[in-house]
Design an enzyme around this catalytic site. Structure first.
Site, PDB file in Angstrom:
ATOM      1  N   ALA A  14       0.859  -1.189   0.000  1.00 40.29           N
ATOM      2  CA  ALA A  14       0.000   0.000   0.000  1.00 40.29           C
ATOM      3  C   ALA A  14       0.889   1.231   0.000  1.00 40.29           C
ATOM      4  O   ALA A  14       1.632   1.471   0.955  1.00 40.29           O
ATOM      5  CB  ALA A  14      -0.906  -0.005   1.225  1.00 40.29           C
TER       6      ALA A  14
ATOM      7  N   SER B   7       0.998   5.293  -0.276  1.00 40.12           N
ATOM      8  CA  SER B   7       0.241   6.536  -0.222  1.00 40.12           C
ATOM      9  C   SER B   7       0.961   7.684  -0.919  1.00 40.12           C
ATOM     10  O   SER B   7       0.368   8.736  -1.154  1.00 40.12           O
ATOM     11  CB  SER B   7       0.000   6.924   1.238  1.00 40.12           C
ATOM     12  OG  SER B   7       1.230   7.275   1.865  1.00 40.12           O
ATOM     13  N   GLY B   8       2.244   7.498  -1.232  1.00 38.15           N
ATOM     14  CA  GLY B   8       3.066   8.573  -1.760  1.00 38.15           C
ATOM     15  C   GLY B   8       3.897   9.250  -0.687  1.00 38.15           C
ATOM     16  O   GLY B   8       4.746  10.085  -0.983  1.00 38.15           O
TER      17      GLY B   8
ATOM     18  N   ILE C 138       6.493   9.130   2.875  1.00 41.23           N
ATOM     19  CA  ILE C 138       7.806   8.552   3.131  1.00 41.23           C
ATOM     20  C   ILE C 138       7.720   7.117   3.642  1.00 41.23           C
ATOM     21  O   ILE C 138       8.469   6.236   3.204  1.00 41.23           O
ATOM     22  CB  ILE C 138       8.625   9.437   4.104  1.00 41.23           C
ATOM     23  CG1 ILE C 138       9.998   8.807   4.373  1.00 41.23           C
ATOM     24  CG2 ILE C 138       7.871   9.706   5.392  1.00 41.23           C
ATOM     25  CD1 ILE C 138      10.916   9.695   5.191  1.00 41.23           C
TER      26      ILE C 138
ATOM     27  N   SER D  12       5.387   4.614   3.454  1.00 38.60           N
ATOM     28  CA  SER D  12       4.978   3.554   2.532  1.00 38.60           C
ATOM     29  C   SER D  12       5.954   3.422   1.363  1.00 38.60           C
ATOM     30  O   SER D  12       6.182   2.314   0.863  1.00 38.60           O
ATOM     31  CB  SER D  12       3.558   3.819   2.021  1.00 38.60           C
ATOM     32  OG  SER D  12       3.478   5.047   1.330  1.00 38.60           O
TER      33      SER D  12
ATOM     34  N   MET E 161      -4.527   3.528  -2.861  1.00 36.31           N
ATOM     35  CA  MET E 161      -5.975   3.480  -2.699  1.00 36.31           C
ATOM     36  C   MET E 161      -6.559   4.879  -2.597  1.00 36.31           C
ATOM     37  O   MET E 161      -6.152   5.665  -1.740  1.00 36.31           O
ATOM     38  CB  MET E 161      -6.337   2.651  -1.464  1.00 36.31           C
ATOM     39  CG  MET E 161      -6.023   1.176  -1.627  1.00 36.31           C
ATOM     40  SD  MET E 161      -6.494   0.171  -0.198  1.00 36.31           S
ATOM     41  CE  MET E 161      -5.168   0.603   0.925  1.00 36.31           C
TER      42      MET E 161
ATOM     43  N   CYS F  11     -11.356   2.086   9.339  1.00 32.43           N
ATOM     44  CA  CYS F  11     -10.845   1.903   7.984  1.00 32.43           C
ATOM     45  C   CYS F  11      -9.884   0.722   7.916  1.00 32.43           C
ATOM     46  O   CYS F  11      -9.993  -0.136   7.031  1.00 32.43           O
ATOM     47  CB  CYS F  11     -10.155   3.182   7.522  1.00 32.43           C
ATOM     48  SG  CYS F  11      -9.489   3.078   5.838  1.00 32.43           S
TER      49      CYS F  11
ATOM     50  N   GLY G  11       3.127   0.723   5.624  1.00 33.61           N
ATOM     51  CA  GLY G  11       4.173   1.469   6.310  1.00 33.61           C
ATOM     52  C   GLY G  11       3.839   1.806   7.745  1.00 33.61           C
ATOM     53  O   GLY G  11       4.286   2.838   8.257  1.00 33.61           O
TER      54      GLY G  11
ATOM     55  N   CYS H   1      -8.505  11.779   6.849  1.00 36.85           N
ATOM     56  CA  CYS H   1      -8.334  11.993   5.408  1.00 36.85           C
ATOM     57  C   CYS H   1      -9.536  12.671   4.774  1.00 36.85           C
ATOM     58  O   CYS H   1      -9.391  13.413   3.800  1.00 36.85           O
ATOM     59  CB  CYS H   1      -8.029  10.672   4.699  1.00 36.85           C
ATOM     60  SG  CYS H   1      -9.363   9.456   4.731  1.00 36.85           S
TER      61      CYS H   1
END
Length: 373
Positions: free
Chosen positions: A10, A12-13, A15, A17, A36, A106, A130, A204
């Site tokens: 997974a 997320s963009g 650091i 992950s 995701m 989640c 991460g 989020c």
């Protein structure tokens, strides 16, 4: 084929992950990255700039890291799955006078299940994230979470809901490192800007951290319906009107907009009568609570009187307690008073660094309030 297996990471963009994916790639795993999309900010009615994990820059950062290192990357749209459960639960809990933890919901019900489903479709042996936590296997064969090495970053609290089939397939590489080491790794991997990237601690789907504004936008007519309820003291004496019970949380002191000549705190919330009880700091102190919707990790059950450290919120240090079975729920008795037990939050039970299990707080042992609650 990699001798270590194929892993769906997974990404997320951010650091953590990204380093997770690069670390596993360097260790010899066959990595597949997946980002995701859980939410779009246009749906929240906010004009705030998109931040965190669900914006185009994050998607591009995740994809770029994958392409540069030669492994595939996919974007997975789970907005419908996410919204139907996590956001609906978030709203319903506040309307019920409770304080939800959407990250737990989640992880437990959406993110890991979505990952495992796609991992199976892509022929992946494992999934990885991460998170700063560790996974171990007990002598009995059960899998369980334990705290990450970095106490300031430890995320074991938000992973208590993961079930055995999910844990058995999950890899958490960052649990054995401090955040400073992960930043250095990002730099060493050739991503100095990523190493300096700031982190978002917002929910989020509430980009400006204004959950009250989110509720007003999400539930049409809510503000008009709940405004004008009463603040009362523990004896039921009316102290003044408030803006609506969903807009307050247990333990809140600031933003009450009422002057009583001394600091006061929200000690209880009663949705049925749109009543918010105020009291002194000592009125927040309790020694008992009930926990439901349980998930056991290290053991499949516990015996009455089991001694644990129980955390009642993410940054809580934990307090020594005994657990008692109570008709399918757990009654928690603390050795000393704990402050601001909030229904809707997670209670997580620890044996040393290991997570025994957890559940959702239903109520504390609040005193009778002359029929108000």
């Amino acid at each position: 084929m990699s001798r270590k297996g194929k892993v769906l990471v997974a990404m997320s963009g951010g650091i953590d992950s990204t380093v997770t994916a690069l670390m596993l790639h360097n260790e010899g795993y066959e990595v597949v990255g997946i980002t995701m999309k859980t939410w779009d900010y246009a749906s929240s009615g906010t004009s705030s700039k998109e931040t965190g994990c669900c914006n185009l820059d994050s998607f591009n950062d995740a994809r770029a890291a994958a392409v540069q290192n030669g492994f595939p990357h996919f974007i997975l749209d789970i907005r419908e799955e996410f919204g139907d459960f996590v956001i609906d639960n978030f709203v319903e809990e506040y309307l019920a006078g409770r304080t939800p933890n959407p990250c737990v919901m989640c992880n437990t019900h959406i993110k890991w299940r979505a990952l495992l489903k796609r991992a199976n479709a892509l022929g992946c042996d494992f999934i990885a994230t991460g998170h700063y936590a560790n996974i171990h296997q007990h002598d009995t064969g059960r899998f369980y979470i334990s705290k990450g090495l970095d106490e300031l970053k430890d995320q074991s609290y938000v992973l208590w809901g993961l079930q055995q089939d999910l844990l058995s397939r999950t890899i958490l590489p960052l649990g054995k490192y401090h955040k400073t080491e992960i930043r250095q790794m990002a730099h060493d991997f050739g991503y100095p800007e990523l190493a300096k990237k700031s982190e978002s601690y917002e929910i989020c789907f509430v980009p400006d951290n204004d959950y009250r504004g989110f509720l007003k936008h999400r539930v049409k007519g809510l503000e008009e319906e709940v405004t004008g309820g009463w603040f009362v003291d523990k004896n039921g004496l009316k102290l003044g009107q408030h803006k609506g019970y969903p807009f307050y949380t247990i333990g809140q002191r600031k933003g009450l907009d009422i002057a009583l000549g001394r600091p006061v705190y929200v000690t209880a919330i009663e949705p049925a009568t749109n009543t918010v009880v105020l009291g002194d700091e000592e009125d927040l102190q309790q020694t008992e609570m009930t926990v439901a919707r349980l998930n056991w990790l290290k053991y499949d059950s516990i015996e009455d009187g089991r001694e644990t450290f129980t955390k009642i919120r993410y940054k809580d240090k934990g307090a020594l307690s005994n657990l008692y079975n109570d008709g399918g729920n757990i009654r928690v008795r603390f050795y000393d008073n704990v402050k601001s037990i909030a229904p809707g939050q997670s209670a997580v039970f620890y044996e040393g660094d290991d997570v025994i299990g957890g559940g959702i707080i239903q109520r504390g042992a609040v005193p009778a309030l002359n029929g108000i609650i």
